[in-house]
Motif scaffolding. Structure first.
Motif, short mmCIF file in Angstrom:
data_model
loop_
_atom_site.label_atom_id
_atom_site.label_comp_id
_atom_site.label_asym_id
_atom_site.label_seq_id
_atom_site.Cartn_x
_atom_site.Cartn_y
_atom_site.Cartn_z
N ALA A 11 0.83 -1.21 0.00
CA ALA A 11 0.00 0.00 0.00
C ALA A 11 0.87 1.25 0.00
O ALA A 11 0.57 2.24 -0.68
N LEU A 12 1.95 1.24 0.77
CA LEU A 12 2.85 2.39 0.80
C LEU A 12 3.52 2.62 -0.55
O LEU A 12 3.67 3.74 -1.01
N ILE A 13 3.94 1.55 -1.18
CA ILE A 13 4.58 1.66 -2.49
C ILE A 13 3.58 2.16 -3.52
O ILE A 13 3.89 3.01 -4.36
N ALA A 14 2.36 1.67 -3.47
CA ALA A 14 1.34 2.09 -4.43
C ALA A 14 0.95 3.55 -4.22
O ALA A 14 0.65 4.27 -5.18
N ALA A 15 0.97 4.02 -2.99
CA ALA A 15 0.54 5.38 -2.70
C ALA A 15 1.65 6.39 -2.91
O ALA A 15 1.39 7.58 -3.10
N SER A 16 2.90 5.95 -2.88
CA SER A 16 4.01 6.91 -3.02
C SER A 16 4.24 7.22 -4.49
O SER A 16 4.11 6.36 -5.35
N PRO A 17 4.58 8.48 -4.79
CA PRO A 17 4.86 8.83 -6.18
C PRO A 17 6.20 8.26 -6.62
O PRO A 17 7.16 8.26 -5.87
N VAL A 18 6.25 7.80 -7.83
CA VAL A 18 7.48 7.26 -8.38
C VAL A 18 8.18 8.39 -9.10
O VAL A 18 7.62 9.01 -10.00
N THR A 19 9.41 8.67 -8.69
CA THR A 19 10.15 9.79 -9.28
C THR A 19 11.43 9.34 -9.93
O THR A 19 12.44 10.03 -9.88
N PHE A 20 11.42 8.20 -10.54
CA PHE A 20 12.61 7.70 -11.20
C PHE A 20 12.80 8.35 -12.57
O PHE A 20 13.91 8.42 -13.07
N ALA A 21 11.73 8.82 -13.16
CA ALA A 21 11.81 9.42 -14.49
C ALA A 21 12.38 10.83 -14.38
O ALA A 21 12.22 11.51 -13.38
N ALA A 22 13.04 11.26 -15.43
CA ALA A 22 13.60 12.61 -15.46
C ALA A 22 12.48 13.62 -15.64
O ALA A 22 11.43 13.33 -16.21
N ALA A 23 12.70 14.81 -15.16
CA ALA A 23 11.70 15.87 -15.30
C ALA A 23 11.58 16.24 -16.77
O ALA A 23 12.56 16.21 -17.52
N PRO A 24 10.37 16.59 -17.22
CA PRO A 24 10.20 16.95 -18.64
C PRO A 24 11.00 18.22 -18.95
O PRO A 24 11.01 19.17 -18.19
N THR A 25 11.68 18.21 -20.08
CA THR A 25 12.52 19.35 -20.45
C THR A 25 11.79 20.35 -21.33
O THR A 25 12.26 21.46 -21.51
N SER A 26 10.65 19.99 -21.88
CA SER A 26 9.94 20.89 -22.77
C SER A 26 9.14 21.96 -22.03
O SER A 26 8.83 22.99 -22.59
N ALA A 27 8.79 21.71 -20.78
CA ALA A 27 8.02 22.69 -20.02
C ALA A 27 8.94 23.83 -19.59
O ALA A 27 10.05 23.60 -19.17
N PRO A 28 8.45 25.07 -19.72
CA PRO A 28 9.29 26.19 -19.31
C PRO A 28 9.50 26.18 -17.81
O PRO A 28 8.61 25.84 -17.05
N ALA A 29 10.69 26.56 -17.41
CA ALA A 29 11.00 26.59 -15.99
C ALA A 29 10.26 27.75 -15.33
O ALA A 29 10.18 28.84 -15.90
N PRO A 30 9.68 27.52 -14.17
CA PRO A 30 8.97 28.62 -13.51
C PRO A 30 9.95 29.70 -13.07
O PRO A 30 11.12 29.44 -12.81
N ALA A 31 9.46 30.90 -13.03
CA ALA A 31 10.29 32.01 -12.60
C ALA A 31 10.70 31.81 -11.15
O ALA A 31 9.90 31.39 -10.32
N ALA A 32 11.96 32.09 -10.87
CA ALA A 32 12.47 31.87 -9.52
C ALA A 32 11.96 32.97 -8.60
O ALA A 32 11.77 34.11 -9.00
N GLY A 33 11.75 32.62 -7.35
CA GLY A 33 11.38 33.61 -6.35
C GLY A 33 9.88 33.74 -6.16
O GLY A 33 9.08 33.03 -6.76
N VAL A 34 9.56 34.66 -5.30
CA VAL A 34 8.18 34.93 -4.94
C VAL A 34 7.56 35.86 -5.98
O VAL A 34 8.21 36.78 -6.47
N ILE A 35 6.31 35.64 -6.27
CA ILE A 35 5.60 36.51 -7.21
C ILE A 35 5.12 37.74 -6.45
O ILE A 35 4.36 37.63 -5.50
N THR A 36 5.58 38.90 -6.88
CA THR A 36 5.23 40.15 -6.22
C THR A 36 4.21 40.91 -7.06
O THR A 36 3.96 40.57 -8.22
N VAL A 37 3.68 41.96 -6.47
CA VAL A 37 2.73 42.80 -7.20
C VAL A 37 3.41 43.45 -8.39
O VAL A 37 2.83 43.54 -9.48
#
Length: 177
Positions: A11-37
């Motif tokens: 149950a623990l294995i089924a409920a835990s996210p599997v993160t063995f795959a690399a992060a997708p490279t096509s998605a733009p990286a979010p802007a670093a830092g806090v979003i200000t006004v």
């Protein structure tokens, strides 16, 4: 007891996210830092300079509707929304994707004479998308576009285009309801 332990581990294995795959490279990286006004305002200014209300019309036109009546209804609802509200509703979600520096630099570019020609070309390209030609730039405009800040901002905005259109589509769905 052994069966319970095995089932618990399964149950623990089924409920835990599997993160063995690399992060997708096509998605733009979010802007670093806090979003200000200020960041949100910079993105809003960029959307204003890009004339995002025209982008919303192009998204409406390219969306799949069952009938022309549904498409016309979507256009009518979109026409009732003031452009300032479109900028405001798109600015915060896009601030996660577009940095404040990119927004400021590209808003400055689109506010220039050459930038206005580019914006006009984006939304008035004619019947064929293959025949798009960039407006002719003067020597001073070409020199301005060779600055490192502009090149970096232009690349970042190009990478964020899919996110911009996606957020525009989500806004169109909200308006159509």
């Amino acid at each position: 007891m052994r069966l319970m332990t095995t089932l618990g581990l399964a149950a623990l294995i089924a409920a835990s996210p599997v993160t063995f795959a690399a992060a997708p490279t096509s998605a733009p990286a979010p802007a670093a830092g806090v979003i200000t006004v200020g960041h949100v305002n910079a993105v809003s200014d960029l959307l204003k300079a890009m004339q995002a209300e025209k982008m919303m019309r192009s998204i409406t036109g390219s969306s799949r509707y069952a009938t022309d009546a549904q498409r016309n209804t979507a256009y009518a609802k979109l026409e009732k929304v003031p452009p300032a509200q479109i900028y405001a509703r798109l600015a915060y979600p896009l601030a996660r994707t577009i940095s404040a520096e990119t927004a400021t630099e590209m808003a400055r570019f689109y506010a220039s004479d050459y930038g206005k020609k580019v914006v006009y070309q984006m939304y008035n390209s004619g019947p064929s998308m293959r025949e798009q030609r960039a407006p002719v730039a003067t020597a001073a405009e070409r020199k301005d576009m060779q600055r490192a800040a502009f090149i970096k901002a232009s690349k970042a905005l190009a990478e964020a285009q899919s996110a911009i259109r996606h957020e525009g589509f989500l806004l169109l769905q909200a308006i159509a309801k």
